[in-house]
Design an enzyme around this catalytic site. Structure first.
Site, PDB file in Angstrom:
ATOM      1  N   SER A  43       0.826  -1.145  -0.229  1.00  0.00           N
ATOM      2  CA  SER A  43      -0.150   0.039  -0.140  1.00  0.00           C
ATOM      3  C   SER A  43       0.714   1.161  -0.178  1.00  0.00           C
ATOM      4  O   SER A  43       0.300   2.427  -0.358  1.00  0.00           O
ATOM      5  CB  SER A  43      -0.771   0.035   1.134  1.00  0.00           C
ATOM      6  OG  SER A  43      -0.081  -0.045   2.482  1.00  0.00           O
ATOM      7  N   TYR A 102      -4.278   0.937   3.816  1.00  0.00           N
ATOM      8  CA  TYR A 102      -5.287  -0.029   3.317  1.00  0.00           C
ATOM      9  C   TYR A 102      -5.881  -0.617   4.753  1.00  0.00           C
ATOM     10  O   TYR A 102      -7.288  -1.271   4.614  1.00  0.00           O
ATOM     11  CB  TYR A 102      -4.511  -1.325   2.745  1.00  0.00           C
ATOM     12  CG  TYR A 102      -4.195  -1.002   1.217  1.00  0.00           C
ATOM     13  CD1 TYR A 102      -4.148   0.222   0.453  1.00  0.00           C
ATOM     14  CD2 TYR A 102      -3.986  -2.140   0.510  1.00  0.00           C
ATOM     15  CE1 TYR A 102      -4.192   0.426  -0.732  1.00  0.00           C
ATOM     16  CE2 TYR A 102      -3.677  -1.954  -1.019  1.00  0.00           C
ATOM     17  CZ  TYR A 102      -3.635  -0.821  -1.582  1.00  0.00           C
ATOM     18  OH  TYR A 102      -3.715  -0.623  -2.836  1.00  0.00           O
ATOM     19  N   GLY A 103      -5.056  -0.460   5.863  1.00  0.00           N
ATOM     20  CA  GLY A 103      -5.471  -1.136   6.959  1.00  0.00           C
ATOM     21  C   GLY A 103      -7.000  -0.748   7.611  1.00  0.00           C
ATOM     22  O   GLY A 103      -7.595  -1.567   8.280  1.00  0.00           O
ATOM     23  N   CYS A 118       2.107  -6.373   1.627  1.00  0.00           N
ATOM     24  CA  CYS A 118       1.256  -5.755   2.528  1.00  0.00           C
ATOM     25  C   CYS A 118       0.304  -7.187   3.255  1.00  0.00           C
ATOM     26  O   CYS A 118      -0.359  -7.605   2.429  1.00  0.00           O
ATOM     27  CB  CYS A 118       0.466  -4.768   1.671  1.00  0.00           C
ATOM     28  SG  CYS A 118      -0.990  -4.151   2.809  1.00  0.00           S
ATOM     29  N   ASN A 119       0.397  -6.825   4.630  1.00  0.00           N
ATOM     30  CA  ASN A 119      -0.306  -7.965   5.326  1.00  0.00           C
ATOM     31  C   ASN A 119      -1.794  -7.958   5.243  1.00  0.00           C
ATOM     32  O   ASN A 119      -2.504  -8.694   5.229  1.00  0.00           O
ATOM     33  CB  ASN A 119       0.029  -7.396   6.859  1.00  0.00           C
ATOM     34  CG  ASN A 119       1.550  -8.040   7.218  1.00  0.00           C
ATOM     35  OD1 ASN A 119       1.919  -9.290   7.733  1.00  0.00           O
ATOM     36  ND2 ASN A 119       2.377  -7.360   6.906  1.00  0.00           N
ATOM     37  N   GLU A 122       5.993   6.084  10.511  1.00  0.00           N
ATOM     38  CA  GLU A 122       6.065   6.881   9.336  1.00  0.00           C
ATOM     39  C   GLU A 122       6.507   8.257   9.891  1.00  0.00           C
ATOM     40  O   GLU A 122       7.172   9.101   9.114  1.00  0.00           O
ATOM     41  CB  GLU A 122       4.872   7.205   8.564  1.00  0.00           C
ATOM     42  CG  GLU A 122       4.470   5.676   7.842  1.00  0.00           C
ATOM     43  CD  GLU A 122       3.488   5.898   6.490  1.00  0.00           C
ATOM     44  OE1 GLU A 122       2.865   6.997   6.442  1.00  0.00           O
ATOM     45  OE2 GLU A 122       3.422   4.612   5.960  1.00  0.00           O
ATOM     46  N   CYS A 155       2.491  -6.456  10.302  1.00  0.00           N
ATOM     47  CA  CYS A 155       2.362  -5.200   9.281  1.00  0.00           C
ATOM     48  C   CYS A 155       3.519  -5.086   8.873  1.00  0.00           C
ATOM     49  O   CYS A 155       4.803  -4.953   9.693  1.00  0.00           O
ATOM     50  CB  CYS A 155       1.648  -4.324  10.178  1.00  0.00           C
ATOM     51  SG  CYS A 155       1.685  -2.770   9.361  1.00  0.00           S
ATOM     52  N   HIS A 177       5.049  -2.168   8.842  1.00  0.00           N
ATOM     53  CA  HIS A 177       5.747  -1.097   9.438  1.00  0.00           C
ATOM     54  C   HIS A 177       6.540  -1.538  10.871  1.00  0.00           C
ATOM     55  O   HIS A 177       7.406  -1.028  11.139  1.00  0.00           O
ATOM     56  CB  HIS A 177       4.895  -0.008   9.692  1.00  0.00           C
ATOM     57  CG  HIS A 177       4.474   0.735   8.517  1.00  0.00           C
ATOM     58  ND1 HIS A 177       3.858   0.527   7.585  1.00  0.00           N
ATOM     59  CD2 HIS A 177       4.549   2.144   8.537  1.00  0.00           C
ATOM     60  CE1 HIS A 177       3.344   1.231   6.593  1.00  0.00           C
ATOM     61  NE2 HIS A 177       3.954   2.344   7.123  1.00  0.00           N
TER      62      HIS A 177
HETATM   63  N1  DGL Z   1       1.064  -2.283   4.667  1.00  0.00           N
HETATM   64  C1  DGL Z   1      -0.156  -2.286   5.631  1.00  0.00           C
HETATM   65  C2  DGL Z   1       0.185  -3.700   6.183  1.00  0.00           C
HETATM   66  O1  DGL Z   1       1.121  -4.599   6.167  1.00  0.00           O
HETATM   67  C3  DGL Z   1       0.175  -1.126   6.669  1.00  0.00           C
HETATM   68  C4  DGL Z   1      -0.221   0.199   6.081  1.00  0.00           C
HETATM   69  C5  DGL Z   1      -1.649   0.330   5.806  1.00  0.00           C
HETATM   70  O2  DGL Z   1      -2.434   0.326   6.503  1.00  0.00           O
HETATM   71  O3  DGL Z   1      -1.805   0.561   4.346  1.00  0.00           O
HETATM   72  O4  DGL Z   1      -0.837  -4.085   6.837  1.00  0.00           O
END
Ligand code: DGL
Length: 269
Positions: free
Chosen positions: A13, A44-45, A75-76, A154, A189, A191
């Site tokens: 994302s 996306y979360g 992306c999880n 971030e 996740c 991050h």
């Molecule tokens: N990349 C998203 C994840 O690994 C985290 C950031 C988002 O919410 O887009 O779930």
């Protein structure tokens, strides 16, 4: 791009998936990489499964049209909510690897008590994708959404006292009652790997910290076989749906090195 190995398209994302790319570059150096960060449409979360699937499919199709032969859904949230839809929309000759199965596999391998804690976005937790993947391996999971971690990382506050306080608020009550014996914490996740040193201070010392990014790269390395000894650096091309400059600035700390070659993509067109 001069082709010297398989082309792996990595989708996220935003910039978080660069933690997965970082591991892939270490563990699968014989490939060339295309990285797509959907920065205009993140996070996306907090979105619905339908929206996440629509976004993820358009992004992965973009990667395919640019030559990706393998897809890594870094992306999880996209893996949890849309992996099946992405697989259905992808030609059979292109492999699709998400982060949840490798993460669950690693957690199951490191848990003796068969109880683990998973931290992730709201969307990932609500999908219970980690819980299901772990149950299939005989491991019980307690899931906890930690929505403030993404903006804190971030912001660059990976070692800030405020983040540590937030981590205590989220995590202090997790390793108790039925989960007092939990011996692994899954970072569900993109991050969260940047918070590893801070989380190490917050969770009990016997708890192993399992990084889905590392596990996913290992899985890709196994499925592609050993490197054939290329000494040339893997080439990486980045695509971002929002500002190229912002991607470059924010992405560096996730990837652990400077980012060049960012191309802006207007996905709507
Ligand atoms: N990349 C998203 C994840 O690994 C985290 C950031 C988002 O919410 O887009 O779930």
């Amino acid at each position: 791009m001069t082709k010297k190995g398989p082309v792996i398209g990595v989708f996220d994302s935003g910039v978080g998936g660069l933690t997965v790319l970082r591991e892939l570059l270490l563990q699968v150096p014989q490939a060339d990489y295309l990285y797509f960060g959907d920065t205009a449409r993140l996070p996306y979360g907090s979105k619905s499964a339908e929206t996440v699937a629509k976004y993820a499919i358009s992004a992965t199709q973009y990667l395919q049209s640019h030559g990706a032969e393998h897809l890594v859904i870094a992306c999880n949230t996209a893996t949890a909510m849309a992996l099946d839809a992405i697989v259905r929309a992808t030609p059979k000759n292109i492999s699709v690897l998400g982060v949840i199965e490798p993460g669950a596999e690693n957690a199951a391998a490191s848990s003796k008590s068969r109880k683990v804690v998973v931290i992730a976005t709201e969307g990932t937790c609500n999908s219970h994708a980690y819980q299901r993947a772990l149950l299939q391996r005989g491991v019980e999971a307690r899931e906890k959404a930690c929505p403030l971690f993404v903006p804190l990382v971030e912001e660059g506050w990976t070692d800030h006292s405020v983040t540590e306080q937030v981590a205590h608020l989220y995590l202090d009550d997790l390793f108790n009652a039925d989960f007092a014996a939990a011996d692994a914490l899954v970072l569900g996740c993109t991050h969260y790997p940047l918070l590893k040193p801070l989380l190490r201070r917050v969770v009990p010392a016997n708890v192993a910290i399992v990084d889905s990014a590392e596990a996913t790269a290992k899985c890709m390395a196994v499925s592609l076989g050993a490197s054939d000894g290329h000494s040339i650096e893997p080439s990486v091309k980045f695509f971002a749906t929002d500002s190229v400059e912002k991607f470059r600035r924010a992405g560096g700390k996730f990837l652990g090195r400077n980012i060049e070659n960012v191309v802006h993509v207007d996905i709507e067109t």
